[in-house]
Every structure is written in structure tokens, then in C-alpha cells.
Design an enzyme around this catalytic site. Structure first.
Site, PDB file in Angstrom:
ATOM      1  N   GLU A 172     -34.015 -54.690 -33.163  1.00 23.00           N
ATOM      2  CA  GLU A 172     -35.074 -53.958 -33.858  1.00 23.00           C
ATOM      3  C   GLU A 172     -34.975 -52.494 -33.449  1.00 23.00           C
ATOM      4  OE1 GLU A 172     -39.879 -53.267 -33.639  1.00 23.00           O
ATOM      5  OE2 GLU A 172     -39.136 -55.282 -33.173  1.00 23.00           O
TER       6      GLU A 172
ATOM      7  N   ARG B 250     -39.581 -44.602 -34.108  1.00 22.97           N
ATOM      8  CA  ARG B 250     -40.380 -43.705 -33.263  1.00 22.97           C
ATOM      9  C   ARG B 250     -39.655 -42.403 -32.963  1.00 22.97           C
ATOM     10  NH1 ARG B 250     -42.447 -47.941 -28.572  1.00 22.97           N
ATOM     11  NH2 ARG B 250     -43.186 -49.568 -29.988  1.00 22.97           N
TER      12      ARG B 250
ATOM     13  N   THR C  45     -41.640 -50.218 -36.010  1.00 26.49           N
ATOM     14  CA  THR C  45     -42.619 -49.128 -36.091  1.00 26.49           C
ATOM     15  C   THR C  45     -42.696 -48.569 -37.512  1.00 26.49           C
ATOM     16  OG1 THR C  45     -41.850 -48.580 -33.852  1.00 26.49           O
ATOM     17  CG2 THR C  45     -43.577 -47.212 -34.756  1.00 26.49           C
TER      18      THR C  45
ATOM     19  N   LYS D  94     -45.843 -60.572 -35.834  1.00 20.95           N
ATOM     20  CA  LYS D  94     -45.571 -60.022 -34.517  1.00 20.95           C
ATOM     21  C   LYS D  94     -46.912 -59.856 -33.808  1.00 20.95           C
ATOM     22  CE  LYS D  94     -44.329 -55.531 -32.486  1.00 20.95           C
ATOM     23  NZ  LYS D  94     -43.619 -54.255 -32.733  1.00 20.95           N
TER      24      LYS D  94
END
Length: 225
Positions: A58, A62, A86, A146
Site C-alpha cells: 500500500e 501522503r 490515504t 480497514k
């Protein structure tokens, strides 16, 4: 992992995407959650993790290098499964898909993002931290989430409690996962895999200590054997 949900029936499309998430989580077991701070780290870090057995990555958005990393890895390391994390809104979702992300992960859930993902062939693992957020996704057909930040919002105890009202729902807990609690999470029937960062300490990345990252990745997976 295929990312083509071909059916025009919404339920069938969602079922296909759930199956894709199940397959990638079964392959991953532990999913590194990676924020790239230097472009030159992209390939060696991915190679070190993969050499240790972690092949589902993943890549968070960011940093300014997130989309670049996804593009690079999809082109140079097609054997890996590379997703975007994100992802906060429809624009980021589209940018991640355009970069080649094979799955999408968000830290939380909004009606806009959940709806936008329904229109995409790329599966979304929406972030949740409460029963209400799960119900928001559940109403649209989502069954895989998640849990974030996992330890802060109740950890193993929360997941046990959520298993009652949400039969058939499964989670990838992320946030505060470590070798000390990994097995407690993975023992739960509603946990598919976990996300974490402990196997590639930022100082090791900064120093280019790829051998240590490979060893730590291998050690993490060995805990599950």
C-alpha cells in the site's frame, strides 16, 4: 490480481471486488503501509520487502512521491500488487487509478468516496473506526473494511465486538500493529490481514539498510507460520 469488474449488475460488481480484496489480503497477510520520502528509495524498498515475502504494497499518497511510486512499481515490478493508500476524495481516487493502483485504501469513509468507488472497477478498502461508519459502507454493499487507527479505536476487543452485529464483514486493521500483537489480531475470524510499518523503520530506509528490512519482513511472516 485482476481489477476488471465487468458485470453491469451492481451487486455482481461489488461481489467481484470483494473477491479481489479477499485474494489480495490472503496473499498479503501483512501489508506494508509505505510513505515514500525520496524517489530513489522506491524500487530498493519494494525489492527488500518483496525479498522478505511481502508482495502486496500500500503506497500512501501522503507524500509528493506517492503517485510516482505507484507508476514506477507497476511498470518496473509487475509481479507485485500495488495499491494506493490515504485516498481522501474522488480526485485522489481517480489520480490513483490513473497511476495504475490495483486497489484503493482510505483512512475513513465519506458518502462521496464510497459512491465514487462504486463506479470504478478498482476495489476500495474503506477506512472505518466505528459501527456507524461500517453501516454507511454496508448500506452500499461494502463488506470489507480497514479498521483505523486499530489500537486507538479498541483493537482486538473492538473487532471481537464488531463481529457480532456485522457477520460476514471482515477487516484489515492498521495502526499500532506490531510483532507483539500481530498474532492476536490474525487469530480473529473477521481479520483478513493487517497493515503495518514496523518492518521498515524510517531510519533503516534513510540509511539504505535493505538487508535489515528484508530480514524484518521475513521474520514478520514467520510469526504467522
Amino acid at each position: 490480481m485482476t481489477t476488471h469488474a465487468n458485470s453491469t449488475d451492481p451487486q455482481a460488481r461489488m461481489a467481484e471486488k470483494i473477491a479481489q480484496i479477499d485474494a489480495l489480503c490472503a496473499r498479503a497477510r501483512i501489508m506494508p503501509v509505505i510513505t515514500i520520502n525520496r524517489e530513489e528509495d522506491i524500487l530498493p524498498l519494494a525489492d527488500a520487502l518483496a525479498a522478505g515475502g511481502l508482495t502486496v504494497l500500500e503506497i500512501t499518497l501522503r507524500s509528493a512521491h506517492g503517485l510516482t511510486a505507484i507508476r514506477q512499481l507497476r511498470e518496473a515490478r509487475p509481479e507485485l500488487c500495488v495499491g494506493a493508500g490515504t485516498v481522501l476524495d474522488r480526485q485522489m481516487l481517480q489520480a490513483a487509478i490513473d497511476a495504475g493502483a490495483q486497489f484503493i485504501v482510505s483512512p475513513g469513509s465519506t458518502p462521496e468516496l464510497l459512491q465514487a468507488s462504486l463506479e470504478s472497477a478498482v476495489p476500495l478498502l474503506p477506512g472505518v473506526s466505528s459501527a456507524s461508519e461500517i453501516m454507511l459502507g454496508y448500506a452500499l454493499g461494502y463488506r470489507r473494511f480497514k479498521l483505523f487507527p486499530a489500537e486507538v479505536c479498541g483493537g482486538v476487543a473492538a473487532l471481537k465486538a464488531l463481529g457480532g452485529p456485522f457477520a460476514g464483514v471482515k477487516f484489515c486493521p492498521t495502526g499500532g500493529i506490531s510483532p507483539d500483537n500481530l498474532l492476536r489480531y490474525m487469530a480473529l475470524p473477521n481479520v483478513m490481514c493487517v497493515g503495518g510499518t514496523w518492518m521498515f523503520d524510517s531510519e533503516w530506509v534513510k540509511q539504505g539498510d535493505w538487508a535489515r528490512i528484508q530480514q524484518c519482513s521475513s521474520d514478520a511472516l514467520r510469526l504467522l507460520d
